[in-house]
Write an enzyme that holds these catalytic residues in place. Structure first.
Site, PDB file in Angstrom:
ATOM      1  N   GLY A   1       0.816  -1.200   0.000  1.00 50.05           N
ATOM      2  CA  GLY A   1       0.000   0.000   0.000  1.00 50.05           C
ATOM      3  C   GLY A   1       0.849   1.248   0.000  1.00 50.05           C
ATOM      4  O   GLY A   1       1.960   1.271  -0.534  1.00 50.05           O
ATOM      5  N   ILE A   2       0.340   2.289   0.635  1.00 51.13           N
ATOM      6  CA  ILE A   2       1.030   3.569   0.671  1.00 51.13           C
ATOM      7  C   ILE A   2       1.356   3.912   2.114  1.00 51.13           C
ATOM      8  O   ILE A   2       0.660   3.486   3.033  1.00 51.13           O
ATOM      9  CB  ILE A   2       0.168   4.677   0.018  1.00 51.13           C
ATOM     10  CG1 ILE A   2       0.990   5.932  -0.254  1.00 51.13           C
ATOM     11  CG2 ILE A   2      -1.059   4.995   0.879  1.00 51.13           C
ATOM     12  CD1 ILE A   2       0.270   6.961  -1.115  1.00 51.13           C
ATOM     13  N   GLY A   3       2.421   4.655   2.326  1.00 56.87           N
ATOM     14  CA  GLY A   3       2.787   5.056   3.670  1.00 56.87           C
ATOM     15  C   GLY A   3       4.251   4.774   3.967  1.00 56.87           C
ATOM     16  O   GLY A   3       5.018   4.312   3.124  1.00 56.87           O
TER      17      GLY A   3
ATOM     18  N   ILE B   1       5.689   2.530   6.031  1.00 50.96           N
ATOM     19  CA  ILE B   1       6.133   1.139   6.118  1.00 50.96           C
ATOM     20  C   ILE B   1       6.328   0.522   4.730  1.00 50.96           C
ATOM     21  O   ILE B   1       7.373  -0.080   4.464  1.00 50.96           O
ATOM     22  CB  ILE B   1       5.172   0.318   6.986  1.00 50.96           C
ATOM     23  CG1 ILE B   1       5.248   0.803   8.445  1.00 50.96           C
ATOM     24  CG2 ILE B   1       5.498  -1.173   6.902  1.00 50.96           C
ATOM     25  CD1 ILE B   1       4.234   0.175   9.372  1.00 50.96           C
TER      26      ILE B   1
ATOM     27  N   GLU C   1      -3.073  -3.864  -5.804  1.00 52.66           N
ATOM     28  CA  GLU C   1      -4.203  -2.990  -6.110  1.00 52.66           C
ATOM     29  C   GLU C   1      -3.743  -1.555  -6.327  1.00 52.66           C
ATOM     30  O   GLU C   1      -4.356  -0.789  -7.054  1.00 52.66           O
ATOM     31  CB  GLU C   1      -5.230  -3.027  -4.986  1.00 52.66           C
ATOM     32  CG  GLU C   1      -4.705  -2.466  -3.674  1.00 52.66           C
ATOM     33  CD  GLU C   1      -5.623  -2.757  -2.505  1.00 52.66           C
ATOM     34  OE1 GLU C   1      -5.577  -2.003  -1.528  1.00 52.66           O
ATOM     35  OE2 GLU C   1      -6.371  -3.737  -2.578  1.00 52.66           O
TER      36      GLU C   1
ATOM     37  N   GLY D   1      -8.615  -3.642   0.133  1.00 53.04           N
ATOM     38  CA  GLY D   1      -8.224  -4.925  -0.440  1.00 53.04           C
ATOM     39  C   GLY D   1      -7.467  -5.830   0.497  1.00 53.04           C
ATOM     40  O   GLY D   1      -6.927  -6.855   0.055  1.00 53.04           O
TER      41      GLY D   1
END
Length: 613
Positions: free
Chosen positions: A210-212, A214, A233, A331
């Site tokens: 995902g985003i961020g 981490i 995704e 997701g």
């Protein structure tokens, strides 16, 4: 060939009060189109706006438009939408991202119109949904009224992202840049989490992220990996560096080989330019990308997702803070499920161990009241914090609790153990909580490659109770006699628990393990016991028979000596049977000296740590 654009929208002919209207989201919201609707909204009321995460100026969710619009979002984002949900002016509908399109097809959320942000048509008349195909394509395919914002800032993306200009009922031409979300700076905590997660990723794996902070930190530590693939995704700016360094080439992918597969992109202009007309990155609907059986077609599928909290049984809370809904299911469950059934797959939940300036533990004895489980305890294989990797697959509640306490922040470990003891999740004799060895540094896990096989060196901890039992029962009688000077017949749970429950601030216990999926096998153990009366310590180690001769004992002893020196311990002692020549040789190679002994069956050795800096 040129194609005539559809007419400008005459809103009163296209929708009516009470209509359900889908709005394209993520970084590609058609803001000018929404504003055009607002500007011509006289006489309208109670229009339901349905959307996914919407970045940027979500003006339609403001208090001033409460009579005009009712927001129904699948993912809460942005202050205006969050405020509207908190105040009861907007709805949050939890749904797996892979299944949202079915709400449109089966009439659960029948759409009256769709508002989308698209590129200008190409020479064949096809416009691209660009950076936001996700559920937008599904909405387009199941609505009779499609209203487009033709926008030169929308990138043209490969895959199934195209809609023909003739399919639009109406359109406006308005160029607006996509919302940019810069990569957040990586702090030391995210850095450590990223290092641990990267250790779980094998060469040839396919990744979802995902985003961020981490995900960005994890991708940073994957640059030395080989033959990685992407089936995710979402794409972010961090992907560009991973492709450019050669770590991602999609060569080993077993589903869409050679291609990055995704459904939307969120990042900066650099990313939007990168995906523009890039034939190697293909965008598909979320119903396809997030379908668990499609995800599982990628062997070694690694799904990296985050959470707001995880309880000590492994239940994952990801969309709510108590009674306050914070984000959405998205997701996560799709990819956790897909990775778990992928051959060699690894579903990973990665999160900081604390929140609110370290005042709250995110590893919790029980879920916060009002919060909901997004991913069940049966789905999660790994939970990673800045304090290590908890391996949960196939583990009992007792083992899970001890694994998760080990990766909790140290100041909460005693409290967490006390809470689970109340419910008998751990036995009465489990009195000590896991402790770290400060001298090993921030990363308490060291990767070792021994004779082309990968092992890990780390502190022994209470979660190893059953593993140490297995280790003990793997020994031959000869090994036990040489190690213990007699032939012990049993390693009870109580005894094993005592041996792995080490106060690592005074004593030290290390092990070398092999990890194959969620199966962890101890192959060597080394430890020293501290004697405060004369500032000395006594060292010992034992290696699994089929691993002897590979240098594991030497590595363990070297680390133990280094730890003892950093603790300013004066000397290290060892007591070895005289016929255990291999062990005596290892000590002597480390500069231990023999002391005179009246017992010829034993050899006493000493290393003066102050004289051997």
């Amino acid at each position: 060939m040129s194609f005539a654009l559809p007419p400008k929208p005459e809103w009163h002919k296209l929708i009516k009060s009470g209509s359900r209207v889908f709005v394209g989201g993520n970084a590609s919201v058609p803001y000018a189109l929404v504003q055009d609707l607002i500007d011509h909204s006289e006489g309208f009321s109670d229009i339901e706006l349905v959307h996914m995460l919407a970045l940027g100026d979500t003006r339609w969710a403001k208090e001033e438009y409460r009579r005009l619009f009712k927001v129904n979002t699948f993912f809460i984002g942005g202050p205006e939408v969050r405020r509207a949900v908190d105040e009861g002016r907007a709805d949050y509908t939890p749904c797996f991202l892979s299944e949202i399109s079915s709400l449109f097809t089966d009439g659960t959320l029948q759409l009256d119109a769709v508002l989308v942000n698209v590129s200008p048509p190409d020479e064949f008349g096809y416009c691209s949904l660009g950076a936001s195909v996700d559920i937008c394509m599904s909405a387009v395919r199941h609505a009779t009224t499609i209203i487009a914002q033709i926008n030169h800032e929308v990138p043209r993306t490969a895959g199934h992202s195209y809609v023909h200009i003739s399919e639009f009922t109406a359109c406006i031409e308005a160029d607006e840049p996509l919302v940019e979300v810069p990569t957040p700076p990586i702090d030391s905590r995210a850095e450590r989490i990223g290092q641990y997660v990267a250790m779980l990723v094998e060469d040839g794996s396919t990744l979802q992220f995902g985003i961020g902070k981490i995900p960005s930190a994890t991708l940073k530590y994957l640059c030395n990996h080989k033959d990685l693939g992407i089936h995710s995704e979402m794409l972010t700016d961090s992907l560009i560096d991973l492709i450019d360094c050669g770590a991602v080439n999609n060569r080993k992918k077993t589903f869409h080989p050679g291609k990055v597969v995704t459904s939307f992109a969120i990042g900066t202009r650099k990313l939007y330019d990168y995906i523009n007309n890039n034939p190697h990155i293909e965008f598909y609907a979320s119903s396809y990308v997030n379908k668990a059986t499609n995800i599982a077609k990628n062997e070694k599928m690694v799904a990296i997702n985050s959470a707001l909290e995880v309880d000590l049984t492994g239940q994952v809370v990801a969309d709510s803070l108590g009674y306050d809904f914070y984000s959405g299911i998205g997701g996560q469950v799709d990819f956790v499920t897909g990775a778990s059934i992928s051959k060699g797959g690894k579903p990973i939940i990665a999160l900081p161990s604390t929140a609110r300036n370290e005042s709250v533990s995110r590893i919790r004895p029980f879920i916060t009241e009002g919060a909901g489980v997004v991913t069940s305890r049966g789905n999660v294989h790994y939970v990673v914090t800045e304090y290590g990797i908890a391996s949960l697959k196939g583990k009992s509640i007792r083992e899970r609790a001890m694994e998760l306490i080990r990766v909790a922040h140290p100041k909460f470990r005693a409290q967490l153990l006390e809470e689970v003891r109340k419910h008998y999740w751990v036995p009465h004799y489990q009195e000590k909580f896991p402790t770290d060895i400060p001298e090993l540094g921030a990363i308490q896990l060291q990767k070792l490659v021994i004779q082309n096989e990968t092992y890990y060196l780390r502190p022994l901890n209470p979660a190893d109770e059953r593993r140490l039992q297995e280790f003990f029962y793997s020994h031959t009688k000869e090994t036990l006699r040489l190690r213990y000077n007699y032939d012990p017949k049993q390693m009870s749970r109580e005894k094993s628990c005592n041996l792995v429950s080490v106060d690592q601030s005074s004593d030290a216990a290390l092990c070398i393990v092999r990890q194959e999926g969620s199966r962890i096998t101890i192959h060597a153990v080394g430890r020293f016991y501290y004697n405060p009366t004369d500032n000395s310590c006594e060292a010992a180690f034992v290696t699994r028979e089929n691993q002897q001769g590979k240098g594991m004992a030497k590595r363990l002893l070297s680390h133990l000596i280094d730890i003892a020196k950093k603790r300013k311990i004066a000397r290290m002692m060892a007591y070895v049977r005289a016929d255990n020549t291999p062990m005596i040789s290892i000590f002597e190679q480390a500069n231990f000296s023999r002391l005179f002994s009246t017992d010829p069956s034993d050899v006493e050795l000493v290393l003066n740590l102050e004289e051997n800096p």
